[in-house]
Design a protein around this motif. Structure first.
Motif, mmCIF file in Angstrom:
data_model
loop_
_atom_site.group_PDB
_atom_site.id
_atom_site.type_symbol
_atom_site.label_atom_id
_atom_site.label_comp_id
_atom_site.label_asym_id
_atom_site.label_seq_id
_atom_site.Cartn_x
_atom_site.Cartn_y
_atom_site.Cartn_z
ATOM 1 N N PRO A 146 -5.321 -4.853 13.143
ATOM 2 C CA PRO A 146 -5.501 -3.815 12.122
ATOM 3 C C PRO A 146 -6.619 -2.851 12.514
ATOM 4 C CG PRO A 146 -5.425 -5.996 11.114
ATOM 5 C CD PRO A 146 -5.475 -6.209 12.589
ATOM 6 N N TYR A 187 -9.710 -0.805 11.646
ATOM 7 C CA TYR A 187 -10.770 -0.697 10.641
ATOM 8 C C TYR A 187 -11.460 0.653 10.742
ATOM 9 C CZ TYR A 187 -10.011 -5.551 9.667
ATOM 10 O OH TYR A 187 -9.430 -6.737 9.300
ATOM 11 N N GLY A 193 0.306 2.117 7.549
ATOM 12 C CA GLY A 193 0.084 0.684 7.412
ATOM 13 C C GLY A 193 -1.271 0.291 7.968
ATOM 14 N N GLU A 194 -1.397 -0.960 8.334
ATOM 15 C CA GLU A 194 -2.689 -1.468 8.789
ATOM 16 C C GLU A 194 -2.923 -1.268 10.282
ATOM 17 O OE1 GLU A 194 -0.443 -3.003 6.768
ATOM 18 O OE2 GLU A 194 -1.345 -4.716 5.757
ATOM 19 N N PHE A 227 -5.705 -9.509 4.850
ATOM 20 C CA PHE A 227 -5.218 -9.945 6.156
ATOM 21 C C PHE A 227 -6.264 -10.823 6.828
ATOM 22 C CE2 PHE A 227 -2.356 -9.724 9.656
ATOM 23 C CZ PHE A 227 -3.131 -9.784 10.798
ATOM 24 N N ASP A 228 -7.499 -10.354 6.802
ATOM 25 C CA ASP A 228 -8.625 -11.105 7.365
ATOM 26 C C ASP A 228 -8.809 -12.442 6.679
ATOM 27 O OD1 ASP A 228 -11.082 -8.591 8.258
ATOM 28 O OD2 ASP A 228 -9.492 -9.631 9.375
ATOM 29 N N ILE A 242 0.870 -1.186 0.000
ATOM 30 C CA ILE A 242 0.000 0.000 0.000
ATOM 31 C C ILE A 242 0.899 1.225 0.000
ATOM 32 C CG2 ILE A 242 -1.890 -1.211 1.172
ATOM 33 C CD1 ILE A 242 -1.194 0.173 3.741
ATOM 34 N N ALA A 251 -5.904 -4.367 1.666
ATOM 35 C CA ALA A 251 -4.880 -5.003 2.494
ATOM 36 C C ALA A 251 -5.519 -5.567 3.768
ATOM 37 C CB ALA A 251 -3.792 -4.000 2.850
ATOM 38 N N LEU A 252 -6.464 -4.812 4.325
ATOM 39 C CA LEU A 252 -7.170 -5.279 5.530
ATOM 40 C C LEU A 252 -7.976 -6.536 5.212
ATOM 41 C CD1 LEU A 252 -8.515 -1.944 7.108
ATOM 42 C CD2 LEU A 252 -6.529 -3.259 7.795
ATOM 43 N N LYS A 293 -6.152 -14.886 7.687
ATOM 44 C CA LYS A 293 -6.336 -15.246 9.100
ATOM 45 C C LYS A 293 -7.455 -16.285 9.204
ATOM 46 C CE LYS A 293 -6.916 -13.021 13.590
ATOM 47 N NZ LYS A 293 -7.179 -11.774 14.300
ATOM 48 N N LYS A 348 4.354 0.383 1.891
ATOM 49 C CA LYS A 348 4.302 -0.549 3.014
ATOM 50 C C LYS A 348 3.845 -1.900 2.473
ATOM 51 C CE LYS A 348 2.914 -2.106 7.376
ATOM 52 N NZ LYS A 348 2.331 -3.340 6.808
ATOM 53 N N VAL A 349 4.614 -2.944 2.783
ATOM 54 C CA VAL A 349 4.223 -4.290 2.388
ATOM 55 C C VAL A 349 2.986 -4.668 3.194
ATOM 56 C CG1 VAL A 349 4.890 -6.733 2.436
ATOM 57 C CG2 VAL A 349 6.567 -4.988 1.806
ATOM 58 N N ALA A 350 1.967 -5.185 2.520
ATOM 59 C CA ALA A 350 0.747 -5.622 3.212
ATOM 60 C C ALA A 350 1.123 -6.668 4.250
ATOM 61 C CB ALA A 350 -0.251 -6.193 2.201
ATOM 62 N N ASP A 351 0.599 -6.534 5.451
ATOM 63 C CA ASP A 351 0.896 -7.502 6.513
ATOM 64 C C ASP A 351 0.582 -8.927 6.065
ATOM 65 O OD1 ASP A 351 0.035 -5.348 9.338
ATOM 66 O OD2 ASP A 351 1.954 -5.764 8.368
ATOM 67 N N ALA A 352 -0.438 -9.072 5.223
ATOM 68 C CA ALA A 352 -0.817 -10.396 4.733
ATOM 69 C C ALA A 352 0.302 -11.046 3.925
ATOM 70 C CB ALA A 352 -2.084 -10.299 3.884
#
Lengths: 312, 234
Positions: B69, B71, B19-20, A300-301, A185, A296-297, A304, A268-272
């Motif tokens: 994260p 939201y 970031g997240e 990640f979800d 992102i 990205a969110l 998970k 920023k690298v996506a946490d996923a």
């Protein structure tokens, strides 16, 4: 009952790490540390019936050997390597039993970079500031705050461990190709790059430099991204942030990185996807794919959920 | 959320996401007082903001790192408002730390003398003449960024950073001065060494000074340096 894991050959760099590392001390410059590839690490602990936060070994490039005093249940995940117990080949991503006195040998990693070794039971170690993770620079965590050496002994209480044989579902087994696409992102300073420079970031394959380590993945590209006088006072950084230093070659900050940085934070690298960067080394290439934060969110979800639903 | 603004008393804050999992707050004013950043950080450290795991103060902003994260920011912002409104009530307790430095153990005197046009004695005189504020940490454990360096002795970083700066090194980097508590690579010009360390892994928290504390350097001989190091080890 205590079983010991004795290090016969530690390989290039083996440390004890955990998920999610060390919290609350970043402002002092004590990084979060923890497993670089948290996906494979979670799988290793799952295979051996340990909780997700249990300590395990992070083995860089393989080439290591361990001897177990008592019968032990282990799981090996992460980068691909030939694994054997007393010369008998065994499979990664499967629960494996090591007999008393037997030796576990992990060969050189052929794909990926880091192998994770989970050992069932309660590791006889003290946490350092809330985590088992090793941070060598300040001598915190793990075994005496350092990399493992030949002769080191780790005690594991194996009383009542579960010998249930599991195998990681195909869906969750990672495959590490020479080139990986990493989703990113925009960083706070992304808009300071010209359109042309942004295109360089998004339309190129970056080689991984051998100067990479747990602090950061250093990238190399033929097209160097110089910027003029981007006056920049130190700002907060977190793992996954991609910095653009004066030299023009980006750095992806990872688990042992500092908390404040004096270079623009362009992406920023996506946490996923961040765990995949624990599995790249010289010879690999990565390219970036820009997505929105909300995507990205969602990603990640999604992952998970995927792990939760398959790791029962 | 691009960025949003929050007005608390006399200060306008800009909020943005990093970031997240991180939220960054930054006073909108160009002239940000370090004391404001330090007070707010202390308040955030003591707060019960749900899911907050780390607070990282820098010169101009503070990052709030959360467990999960982010939201929606509404709840965080409401809670944040309560905390920021208490800033005025917070009375920090800062102390002055005397830091003995053996300037004879400096490594970069040639470069610093050349750049500043001043001799070592004059540089030491200027360096020890005033109190510095511990402005920021976060580079490596126990590394202190100090604010207040007299610009007459500022000096750009080394073009080739060292792989090993010894623990206790005191340096100049651009317009800042600072202290390394543990060995590390780095590009600062090293002008001396202190027997003191500000990182102690047997302490909780392991860094033994606070942002906003003041530092005063005092010159010591190499003999005194060795004696202090021996005393500390015993």
């Amino acid at each position: 009952m205590i079983s010991t894991l004795k290090v016969i050959d530690p390989g290039l760099q083996t440390t004890i790490q955990d998920i999610p590392g060390r919290k609350g001390l970043r402002k002092f410059g004590i990084p979060v540390s923890g497993t670089m590839d948290f996906h494979s690490a979670e799988l290793a602990n799952w295979l051996v019936g340990n909780s997700i936060e249990s300590p395990l070994l992070e083995i860089t490039f393989g080439n290591c050997e361990f001897e177990f005093s008592g019968e032990s249940v282990v799981g090996i995940t992460g980068g691909e390597a030939l694994v054997s117990i007393d010369e008998r080949p065994v499979q990664q991503y499967h629960t494996v039993t090591v007999g008393s006195g037997e030796r576990l040998k992990i060969g050189r990693v052929s794909r990926g970079a880091r192998v994770y070794l989970g050992v069932s039971g309660k590791w006889n170690l003290n946490k350092s500031f809330g985590s088992f993770s090793t941070y060598c620079t300040a001598g915190l965590g793990g075994l005496e705050g350092r990399e493992l050496r030949a002769g080191d002994i780790i005690e594991v209480d194996v009383t009542g461990i579960n010998h249930l044989q599991k195998e990681v579902p195909d869906k969750l087994i990672p495959h590490f190709s020479q080139h990986q696409k990493i989703r990113v992102i925009a960083g706070p300073e992304w808009s300071r790059l010209s359109k042309g420079q942004q295109q360089v970031m998004l339309n190129n394959r970056f080689a991984i430099s051998s100067n990479s380590n747990r602090m950061g993945i250093r990238l190399q590209n033929k097209q160097v991204l110089k910027y003029d006088n981007l006056e920049f006072k130190s700002a907060p950084v977190i793992p996954g942030i991609i910095q653009l230093p004066h030299g023009g070659q980006p750095i992806i900050l990872m688990n042992d990185a500092q908390s404040v940085g004096g270079y623009p934070r362009i992406l920023k690298v996506a946490d996923a996807d961040l765990w995949r960067l624990g599995q790249v080394w010289q010879g690999n290439e990565i390219s970036f794919s820009l997505i929105e934060r909300r995507d990205a969110l969602e990603l990640f979800d999604y992952y998970k959920e995927l792990r939760a639903s398959h790791l029962i | 959320m691009g960025s949003r603004s929050l007005q608390i008393d006399n200060t306008a804050w800009k909020l943005s996401l990093l970031g997240e999992t991180a939220l960054v707050i930054e006073p909108e004013s160009v002239e940000t007082k370090l004391s404001l950043i330090h007070n707010i950080s202390s308040l955030l450290d003591r707060s019960d903001l749900h899911g907050l795991t780390d607070v990282i103060p820098t010169y101009k902003s503070i990052a709030l790192i959360f467990e999960e994260p982010i939201y929606k920011t509404d709840e965080i912002v409401t809670h944040l408002k309560d905390i920021l409104q208490k800033a005025g009530e917070f009375i920090p307790n800062h102390r002055t730390i005397n830091v003995p430095v053996c300037y004879d153990l400096g490594l970069d005197w040639d470069e610093v003398e050349t750049h500043t046009g001043l001799k070592k004695e004059a540089i030491i005189h200027i360096h020890t003449a005033k109190k510095y504020t511990i402005a920021m940490m976060g580079f490596i454990p126990g590394f202190l960024y100090l604010e207040g360096l007299d610009q007459k002795i500022s000096c750009p970083r080394k073009s080739e950073p060292r792989t090993n700066i010894p623990e206790g090194a005191v340096g100049i980097g651009g317009d800042q001065t600072g202290i390394y508590s543990i060995e590390s690579p780095g590009g600062w010009q090293i002008i001396g060494r202190t027997p003191l360390t500000f990182f102690n892994r047997d302490n909780n928290p392991p860094v033994t000074v606070d942002l906003g504390d003041l530092v005063m350097f005092e010159p010591i001989s190499e003999q005194e340096f060795k004696r202090m190091v021996m005393d500390a080890d015993s």
